[in-house]
Design an enzyme around this catalytic site. Structure first.
Site, PDB file in Angstrom:
ATOM      1  N   ASP A 234       0.590  -1.240  -0.389  1.00  0.00           N
ATOM      2  CA  ASP A 234       0.015  -0.140   0.200  1.00  0.00           C
ATOM      3  C   ASP A 234       0.906   2.038   0.172  1.00  0.00           C
ATOM      4  OD1 ASP A 234      -1.790   2.182   0.976  1.00  0.00           O
ATOM      5  OD2 ASP A 234      -3.013   0.868   2.156  1.00  0.00           O
ATOM      6  N   GLY A 260      -2.037  -4.482  -3.427  1.00  0.00           N
ATOM      7  CA  GLY A 260      -1.307  -2.783  -2.616  1.00  0.00           C
ATOM      8  C   GLY A 260      -3.000  -2.467  -2.426  1.00  0.00           C
ATOM      9  N   HIS A 261      -3.228  -0.993  -2.115  1.00  0.00           N
ATOM     10  CA  HIS A 261      -3.917  -0.329  -1.355  1.00  0.00           C
ATOM     11  C   HIS A 261      -5.854  -0.894  -1.273  1.00  0.00           C
ATOM     12  CE1 HIS A 261      -5.592   2.726   0.565  1.00  0.00           C
ATOM     13  NE2 HIS A 261      -6.524   3.568  -0.257  1.00  0.00           N
ATOM     14  N   PHE A 262      -5.991  -1.253  -2.934  1.00  0.00           N
ATOM     15  CA  PHE A 262      -7.650  -2.218  -3.005  1.00  0.00           C
ATOM     16  C   PHE A 262      -6.734  -3.610  -2.340  1.00  0.00           C
ATOM     17  CE2 PHE A 262      -8.517   1.870  -4.030  1.00  0.00           C
ATOM     18  CZ  PHE A 262     -10.014   2.147  -3.716  1.00  0.00           C
ATOM     19  N   ALA A 263      -6.556  -4.247  -1.653  1.00  0.00           N
ATOM     20  CA  ALA A 263      -6.330  -5.759  -1.301  1.00  0.00           C
ATOM     21  C   ALA A 263      -7.313  -6.589  -2.054  1.00  0.00           C
ATOM     22  CB  ALA A 263      -6.023  -5.678  -0.049  1.00  0.00           C
TER      23      ALA A 263
END
Length: 281
Positions: A234, A260-263
């Site tokens: 992330d 990343g951020h939107f797992a």
């Protein structure tokens, strides 16, 4: 097949759109999304959990299909609306799944109503300063000096290509991330007036950081069953933020995923398995 119902509740004259699945009477699970998304970010997760839980995923005020309050949108106002929303739909005791903006929203609810919270799952939902990466520096500059120039600089976060980057940065195989999520987010961001709502929230995010000590006191005092499921790569919320929950809740379970951020875009099945195991205990 899981039946998902798409509904709207009126909360003090504000419309709140929400997705609902599962059987009333089953353990309740409230899903709170983040920036710049909406409840659609849970489209892969909900079917994986609906056989065990009564799930509700609202679009936060100012996001998705929900209405936008008059005047400046702040995190306090978002949390107040979600708090009233849970009362309107009869969510009296529930587990929280929080992501990104959903974290300071949900943690406000937990501080206000600790007796209502049965467990917390935080997916890249931060409550510690060491969890904030240098990617926050342009937003920090606006917190410290709210000049028109510093506000204007933040419009870069609202560009379509930035949304795509949020979905794909840190994902080992970008072809595993569906374009559906970022395409819909960019559609919502492009609507008239939405840019100013988001710029206001960038400025108000400092109110969340100011509340970190209160959130941490809640964690230490009540020690809710806690699961952190974190995209390790992330660019905004660092792994140190996930590990920090153990400082206040020693029994917290922390799991990292190589994404990343939107797992949920790449690891919905794995995260669902962690949630099922965690909540069954």
């Amino acid at each position: 097949m899981t039946a998902i119902r798409y509904q709207t509740a009126t909360v003090d004259s504000l419309s709140i759109f929400y997705r609902e699945a599962g059987t009333p009477g089953a353990p309740k699970l409230l899903l709170l999304h983040g920036f710049p998304s909406a409840g659609h970010m849970f489209r892969d997760l909900i079917p994986l959990l609906a056989d065990r839980f009564h799930i509700v995923a609202p679009d936060l005020p100012g996001f998705g299909q929900s209405g936008t309050p008059d005047g400046m949108v702040t995190f306090d106002r978002i949390a107040e609306a979600v708090d009233r929303f849970t009362e309107v739909i009869g969510f009296d005791r529930y587990a929280l799944y929080v992501f990104d903006y959903g974290a300071p929203t949900g943690f406000r609810l937990a501080v206000k109503h600790p007796e209502r919270i049965t467990a917390i799952i935080s997916q890249n939902g931060n409550a510690y300063e060491e969890g904030l990466s240098d990617s926050w520096n342009p937003i920090r500059a606006y917190w410290q000096d709210a000049t028109p120039a510093n506000r204007e600089a933040l419009r870069a976060f609202l560009k379509p290509e930035t949304t795509v980057w949020q979905y794909t940065h840190g994902v080992p195989d970008a072809t595993a991330a569906s374009p559906d999520g970022h395409s819909l987010d960019n559609f919502y961001l492009a609507r008239p007036g939405m840019a100013d709502v988001q710029l206001d929230l960038f400025g108000d995010y400092k109110s969340n950081v100011a509340l970190y000590p209160a959130f941490q006191t809640y964690f230490r005092t009540h020690k809710p069953p806690f699961l952190a499921v974190w995209g390790r790569n992330d660019p905004f919320f660092l792994p140190a933020g996930a590990e920090a929950f153990r400082r206040d809740i020693p029994a917290a379970v922390v799991r990292f995923f190589e994404t990343g951020h939107f797992a949920l875009e790449t690891h919905a099945a794995e995260i669902a398995a962690e949630i099922r195991s965690f909540l069954s205990r």
